[in-house]
Design a protein around this motif. Structure first.
Motif, PDB file in Angstrom:
ATOM      1  N   ALA A 100      65.937  17.988   9.372  1.00 53.43           N
ATOM      2  CA  ALA A 100      66.459  18.584  10.459  1.00 53.43           C
ATOM      3  C   ALA A 100      66.068  17.447  11.808  1.00 53.43           C
ATOM      4  N   GLN A 101      67.340  16.991  12.276  1.00 51.46           N
ATOM      5  CA  GLN A 101      67.166  16.272  13.334  1.00 51.46           C
ATOM      6  C   GLN A 101      66.902  16.858  14.510  1.00 51.46           C
ATOM      7  N   ILE A 102      65.709  16.974  15.243  1.00 50.22           N
ATOM      8  CA  ILE A 102      65.609  17.597  16.558  1.00 50.22           C
ATOM      9  C   ILE A 102      65.464  16.942  17.634  1.00 50.22           C
ATOM     10  N   GLY A 103      66.057  16.909  18.740  1.00 46.62           N
ATOM     11  CA  GLY A 103      65.581  16.367  20.121  1.00 46.62           C
ATOM     12  C   GLY A 103      66.129  16.981  21.232  1.00 46.62           C
ATOM     13  N   GLY A 142      56.768  19.347  29.933  1.00 41.18           N
ATOM     14  CA  GLY A 142      55.882  20.114  29.167  1.00 41.18           C
ATOM     15  C   GLY A 142      56.704  21.332  28.496  1.00 41.18           C
ATOM     16  N   ARG A 143      57.760  21.782  28.979  1.00 42.64           N
ATOM     17  CA  ARG A 143      58.452  22.816  28.504  1.00 42.64           C
ATOM     18  C   ARG A 143      59.389  22.076  27.293  1.00 42.64           C
ATOM     19  N   ILE A 144      59.719  20.833  27.405  1.00 36.63           N
ATOM     20  CA  ILE A 144      60.588  20.300  26.408  1.00 36.63           C
ATOM     21  C   ILE A 144      59.583  19.923  25.394  1.00 36.63           C
ATOM     22  N   ARG A 145      58.535  19.474  25.610  1.00 32.53           N
ATOM     23  CA  ARG A 145      57.596  19.118  24.453  1.00 32.53           C
ATOM     24  C   ARG A 145      57.314  20.256  23.557  1.00 32.53           C
ATOM     25  N   ARG A 146      56.838  21.383  24.306  1.00 28.94           N
ATOM     26  CA  ARG A 146      56.746  22.621  23.577  1.00 28.94           C
ATOM     27  C   ARG A 146      57.803  23.234  22.860  1.00 28.94           C
ATOM     28  N   ALA A 147      59.035  23.069  23.392  1.00 27.06           N
ATOM     29  CA  ALA A 147      60.354  23.275  22.619  1.00 27.06           C
ATOM     30  C   ALA A 147      60.551  22.615  21.298  1.00 27.06           C
ATOM     31  N   HIS A 148      60.048  21.195  21.104  1.00 26.13           N
ATOM     32  CA  HIS A 148      59.913  20.526  19.975  1.00 26.13           C
ATOM     33  C   HIS A 148      59.365  21.247  19.007  1.00 26.13           C
ATOM     34  N   GLY A 149      58.310  21.537  19.172  1.00 29.95           N
ATOM     35  CA  GLY A 149      57.385  22.308  18.529  1.00 29.95           C
ATOM     36  C   GLY A 149      57.805  23.729  17.731  1.00 29.95           C
ATOM     37  N   THR A 150      58.465  24.290  18.868  1.00 34.35           N
ATOM     38  CA  THR A 150      59.082  25.683  18.383  1.00 34.35           C
ATOM     39  C   THR A 150      60.142  25.535  17.446  1.00 34.35           C
ATOM     40  N   ALA A 151      61.027  24.476  17.772  1.00 31.57           N
ATOM     41  CA  ALA A 151      62.123  23.955  17.126  1.00 31.57           C
ATOM     42  C   ALA A 151      61.905  23.584  15.445  1.00 31.57           C
ATOM     43  N   ALA A 152      60.694  22.962  15.637  1.00 33.68           N
ATOM     44  CA  ALA A 152      60.032  22.567  14.196  1.00 33.68           C
ATOM     45  C   ALA A 152      59.706  23.630  13.227  1.00 33.68           C
ATOM     46  N   GLN A 153      58.915  24.423  13.977  1.00 35.13           N
ATOM     47  CA  GLN A 153      58.783  25.752  13.264  1.00 35.13           C
ATOM     48  C   GLN A 153      59.719  26.559  12.772  1.00 35.13           C
ATOM     49  N   MET A 154      60.851  26.587  13.558  1.00 31.74           N
ATOM     50  CA  MET A 154      62.093  27.406  13.051  1.00 31.74           C
ATOM     51  C   MET A 154      62.665  26.564  11.920  1.00 31.74           C
ATOM     52  N   ALA A 155      62.559  25.200  12.097  1.00 31.17           N
ATOM     53  CA  ALA A 155      63.160  24.401  11.096  1.00 31.17           C
ATOM     54  C   ALA A 155      62.743  24.819   9.778  1.00 31.17           C
ATOM     55  N   ALA A 156      61.400  24.480   9.721  1.00 26.37           N
ATOM     56  CA  ALA A 156      60.509  24.719   8.314  1.00 26.37           C
ATOM     57  C   ALA A 156      60.479  26.301   7.861  1.00 26.37           C
ATOM     58  N   ALA A 157      60.679  27.174   8.670  1.00 26.47           N
ATOM     59  CA  ALA A 157      60.742  28.362   8.379  1.00 26.47           C
ATOM     60  C   ALA A 157      61.991  28.645   7.482  1.00 26.47           C
ATOM     61  N   VAL A 158      63.223  27.907   7.893  1.00 29.45           N
ATOM     62  CA  VAL A 158      64.462  28.038   7.242  1.00 29.45           C
ATOM     63  C   VAL A 158      64.602  27.153   6.082  1.00 29.45           C
ATOM     64  N   GLY A 159      63.736  26.332   5.651  1.00 26.34           N
ATOM     65  CA  GLY A 159      63.565  25.716   4.432  1.00 26.34           C
ATOM     66  C   GLY A 159      63.779  24.216   4.657  1.00 26.34           C
ATOM     67  N   PHE A 160      63.874  23.443   5.760  1.00 24.34           N
ATOM     68  CA  PHE A 160      64.086  22.143   5.800  1.00 24.34           C
ATOM     69  C   PHE A 160      62.725  21.492   5.450  1.00 24.34           C
ATOM     70  N   ASP A 161      62.794  20.461   4.730  1.00 25.74           N
ATOM     71  CA  ASP A 161      61.823  19.808   4.042  1.00 25.74           C
ATOM     72  C   ASP A 161      61.140  18.690   5.044  1.00 25.74           C
ATOM     73  N   ALA A 162      61.911  18.382   5.967  1.00 27.64           N
ATOM     74  CA  ALA A 162      61.503  16.943   7.042  1.00 27.64           C
ATOM     75  C   ALA A 162      62.199  17.594   8.362  1.00 27.64           C
ATOM     76  N   ILE A 163      61.336  16.885   9.314  1.00 27.18           N
ATOM     77  CA  ILE A 163      61.513  17.000  10.558  1.00 27.18           C
ATOM     78  C   ILE A 163      61.958  15.653  11.277  1.00 27.18           C
ATOM     79  N   GLU A 164      62.910  15.265  11.725  1.00 31.22           N
ATOM     80  CA  GLU A 164      63.138  14.016  12.305  1.00 31.22           C
ATOM     81  C   GLU A 164      63.371  14.217  13.818  1.00 31.22           C
ATOM     82  N   ILE A 165      62.350  13.496  14.485  1.00 34.82           N
ATOM     83  CA  ILE A 165      62.512  13.495  16.025  1.00 34.82           C
ATOM     84  C   ILE A 165      63.188  12.521  16.482  1.00 34.82           C
TER      85      ILE A 165
END
Length: 404
Positions: A100-103, A142-165
């Protein structure tokens, strides 16, 4: 090439074992109406996964609603998760891993379409929309940094094997690294160490969010391709800092600015006419007049980022992913010989989703991609190769309710 890794053999990437060293690079698919997964998006990644890549990258998953480049892009929220689960399931069924590419798009965000103000390190005028881009506050950062963490958690929860920032292309984090875009005088501006602070804090936040459940990668600019922008020497030092921090499993090396100079990444023909035809009437007119300045021509050549990437390779020990003009087995072998652990492909797989399987059967198989770049203008109607005669799947959003 003695001792050169076999690009088609299984390989470790952080906690993952991929079936080979070929990664489908993130390429915005334009298949997410309503900012939700569609059947077409699933088919797109199922096809390239069935075609043999070790991992396919889903792009682009914004961490906040204003972090999109247009209103149809997915932003990570509860409503998007059932469709993303269905997507990762389809990828896994074909034997590939899902990344999952997040950004956050930052100044590249289209506030006229998303309805949210665009953000950058400092105030500027978006050269395409001619709209003012707001300077991000410390609270925004700070909000955007924390949003990256939340998005990564969501991606991991639905089966993504990798997170690309996404740390490239003058998106939010990349813009902090660019001296021409970052004119701040606080702890996020000035020296490279300060300009790198957003990226380093974000990488650590994502790693803390997913732990060892996922591989964590970053797409990093080596050169913005813009006067006064990030240059290779600073990029090398930045990657060294990322390596020292230890939050990442690999870095994918890229170049260019989606805000100012996108063709520096793509190389090959500049699709000025096709891009203009895909735009609204005012932008279409502007593209006719100024298109040759925005979409500059850079001749395509095989492994066109290798020379710059080689300098990064010499400076760090961490795994690196080579992007840019990787089209056949020979170029993959060169990348392995040069010390890169993985290769990434994009346009060639739009033309031939099964290219890797065919290379596995015959290593002399050439890519049919002609680097016309007319696929760039299809992002508004479903990203595809316009040279092939394969029909595009009807793009319909998958309702979250329909997936239960």
């Amino acid at each position: 090439m003695t001792g050169c890794p076999d690009v088609l053999a299984p390989a470790r990437l952080g906690p993952l074992t991929l079936r080979n060293r070929v990664i489908k690079a993130a390429t915005f698919e334009g298949m997410t109406p309503g900012a939700l997964v569609s059947d077409a998006l699933i088919a797109h990644h199922r096809n390239v996964s069935r075609g043999g890549v070790g991992m396919t990258t889903v792009a682009y998953l914004a961490v906040a609603p204003e972090g999109r480049t247009e209103d149809g892009q997915i932003w990570m929220r509860e409503a998007a998760l059932p469709g993303l689960q269905r997507l990762t399931d389809a990828i896994h069924e074909q034997g590939a891993a899902a990344s999952a590419q997040i950004g956050h798009a930052g100044a590249v965000g289209n506030q006229a379409l998303t309805g949210y103000p665009a953000l950058a390190p400092s105030r500027l005028v978006n050269p395409l929309s001619l709209k003012m881009v707001h300077a991000a506050t410390r609270a925004d950062i700070g909000r955007i940094r924390r949003a990256h963490g939340t998005a990564a958690q969501m991606a991991a929860a639905v089966g993504f094997d990798a997170i690309e920032i996404h740390f490239g292309h003058n998106y939010f984090t990349s813009s902090f690294l660019s001296p021409i875009l970052n004119r701040r005088r606080d702890e996020y501006g000035g020296s490279l160490a300060n300009r790198a602070r957003v990226a380093r804090e974000t990488a650590q936040t994502v790693r803390d969010a997913v732990g060892d459940r996922c591989a964590v990668l970053a797409k990093v600019n080596m050169d913005d391709g813009v006067p006064g922008g990030l240059r290779l020497a600073d990029s090398i030092e930045f990657v060294r800092l990322l390596e020292q921090d230890g939050a990442l499993d690999a870095v994918e090396l890229t170049v260019g600015s989606s805000l100012i100079n996108p063709m520096y990444l793509f190389r090959g023909e500049a699709p000025i006419q096709e891009w203009g035809e895909a735009m609204s009437a005012p932008v279409r007119l502007g593209m006719k007049v100024f298109g040759r300045f925005f979409l500059k021509h850079y001749p395509f050549r095989e492994l066109f980022l290798l020379e710059q990437a080689r300098s990064v390779r010499a400076a760090v020990d961490m795994p690196l992913i080579l992007l840019g003009g990787v089209t056949d087995f020979r170029s993959m072998r060169v990348a392995m010989r040069e010390g890169f652990q993985f290769v990434a492909m994009a346009r060639a797989l739009l033309r031939e989703p099964d290219l890797i399987n065919r290379i596995g059967c015959d290593t002399g198989t050439p890519s049919l991609c002609i680097h016309c770049n007319k696929c760039m203008a299809t992002i508004y109607s479903g990203t595809r190769c316009v040279v092939t005669t394969q029909p595009l799947h009807t793009i319909e959003a998958v309702s979250p309710d329909a997936l239960h």
